[in-house]
Write an enzyme that holds these catalytic residues in place. Structure first.
Site, PDB file in Angstrom:
ATOM      1  N   LYS A 154      -4.052 -36.697 -16.712  1.00 37.85           N
ATOM      2  CA  LYS A 154      -4.503 -37.992 -16.159  1.00 37.85           C
ATOM      3  C   LYS A 154      -3.625 -38.311 -14.951  1.00 37.85           C
ATOM      4  CE  LYS A 154      -6.036 -42.367 -18.136  1.00 37.85           C
ATOM      5  NZ  LYS A 154      -7.370 -42.395 -17.555  1.00 37.85           N
TER       6      LYS A 154
HETATM    7  N1  PMP Z   1     -12.527 -39.204 -18.959  1.00 40.20           N
HETATM    8  C1  PMP Z   1     -11.870 -39.788 -17.942  1.00 40.20           C
HETATM    9  C2  PMP Z   1     -11.996 -39.216 -16.588  1.00 40.20           C
HETATM   10  C3  PMP Z   1     -11.077 -40.928 -18.185  1.00 40.20           C
HETATM   11  O1  PMP Z   1     -10.418 -41.513 -17.178  1.00 40.20           O
HETATM   12  C4  PMP Z   1     -10.994 -41.453 -19.487  1.00 40.20           C
HETATM   13  C5  PMP Z   1     -10.166 -42.676 -19.756  1.00 40.20           C
HETATM   14  N2  PMP Z   1      -8.835 -42.345 -19.991  1.00 40.20           N
HETATM   15  C6  PMP Z   1     -11.690 -40.798 -20.506  1.00 40.20           C
HETATM   16  C7  PMP Z   1     -12.452 -39.671 -20.214  1.00 40.20           C
HETATM   17  C8  PMP Z   1     -11.596 -41.267 -21.927  1.00 40.20           C
HETATM   18  O2  PMP Z   1     -10.305 -41.008 -22.420  1.00 40.20           O
HETATM   19  P1  PMP Z   1      -9.644 -41.891 -23.559  1.00 40.20           P
HETATM   20  O3  PMP Z   1     -10.596 -41.911 -24.688  1.00 40.20           O
HETATM   21  O4  PMP Z   1      -8.404 -41.182 -23.893  1.00 40.20           O
HETATM   22  O5  PMP Z   1      -9.424 -43.249 -22.990  1.00 40.20           O
END
Ligand code: PMP
Length: 296
Positions: A154
């Site tokens: 991320k």
């Molecule tokens: N894909 C992307 C590109 C994201 O930014 C997120 C948000 N973090 C998610 C999927 C979902 O991830 P999470 O369930 O860990 O929030």
């Protein structure tokens, strides 16, 4: 959206400071090159008090993101979780969105950072548990090629792709974008993962070209408990359009129903879908209700 006021306190490099007094160096590498890593975490007001959902998984992903981008990560995760609870307490937050950010010091070159800074802030965020249905447009922007960036990290810079896809979807009159991967298989939304339902089974894109969502993993765990078959595989746009229903999931969005993708409208009533069942269970899980997996 107001993220802070004159009383807000955030955590920066081991200290609690007023948000109004937090400073960054405008020569830092993160601002110029998107060279930073972050997380999006939720806390919920449960009957057990304020609880940060999957705190450890989020901070571990933050650490992993830093490692994949060669950003030094020198903090103890349990300690960070403790300090995050403190941030919530100091700011009287219960249902909140928490944003840790690891950023890098001043450097206009492209060498990796040898030190880094960590900031954690939070703001109020009411749970909304799937109250709307989205019209989704397939983006002309692809998710980044995993051979060009570590897509499972991320990293701040990756989100220019998400911003462009969101802007395009809104311009085309949709609520949200869906991005394909470099091979034109379904990948994810700009900030959420996707599941589709077909003939009583759930499908979600396999890892490799997407962010490994913590909500996605939680949903797959719930599927096991609820005896719902959930298959990770490459999905084509045709698979998507042949689906009975679909939903996005993510920390911020929780589980959100998709009403239509481009010209395909999902005709199954949302309340009759596996997504709706999972949403009810997910809500009970994050609120730490007992026997949350029992459907009533
Ligand atoms: N894909 C992307 C590109 C994201 O930014 C997120 C948000 N973090 C998610 C999927 C979902 O991830 P999470 O369930 O860990 O929030």
């Amino acid at each position: 959206m107001q993220y802070f006021n004159s009383n807000t306190v955030l955590y920066m490099d081991g200290q609690f400071i007023k948000a109004t007094e937090a400073k960054i160096d405008v020569y830092n590498q993160s601002l110029h090159y998107g060279y930073a890593a972050f997380e999006g975490i939720r806390s919920y007001h449960t009957h057990n008090g304020v609880r940060i959902f999957k705190a450890k998984a989020h901070f571990e992903r933050l650490k992993k993101s830093c490692e994949l981008a060669y950003i030094p990560f020198t903090w103890d995760i349990d300690e960070l979780i403790k300090q995050t609870y403190k941030i919530l307490e100091i700011n009287h937050l219960k249902d909140a969105y928490i944003r840790p950010l690891v950023f890098c010091p001043p450097k206009m070159g492209l060498d990796v950072a040898s030190t880094s800074n960590l900031m954690i802030c939070a703001w109020e965020w009411e749970p909304y548990f799937g109250s709307k249905r989205l019209k989704v447009g397939i983006s002309s922007y692809q998710r980044p090629n995993p051979k060009s960036v570590p897509i499972e990290a991320k990293i701040s810079g990756h989100y220019v792709n998400s911003i462009l896809a969101t802007a395009e979807a809104k311009r085309r009159g949709f609520d949200e974008a869906l991005l394909l991967d470099m091979n034109d298989f379904v990948a994810e939304a700009p900030g959420a993962n996707i599941f589709i339902e077909k003939d009583g089974k759930l499908y979600t894109p396999a890892l490799g070209h997407i962010l490994p969502g913590i909500t996605r993993a939680a949903i797959m765990m719930l599927c096991k408990k609820l005896d719902i078959e959930c298959i990770e595989k490459q999905l084509s746009v045709e698979d998507l359009k042949a689906a009975d229903s679909a939903f996005f999931c993510g920390t911020a969005a929780e589980i959100v129903s998709i009403a239509a993708i481009e010209d395909k409208t999902f005709s199954t009533k949302w309340s009759d879908t596996l997504g709706a069942t999972l949403l009810r269970t997910y809500k009970s899980m994050v609120l730490e209700k007992q026997n949350y997996e029992v459907i009533i």
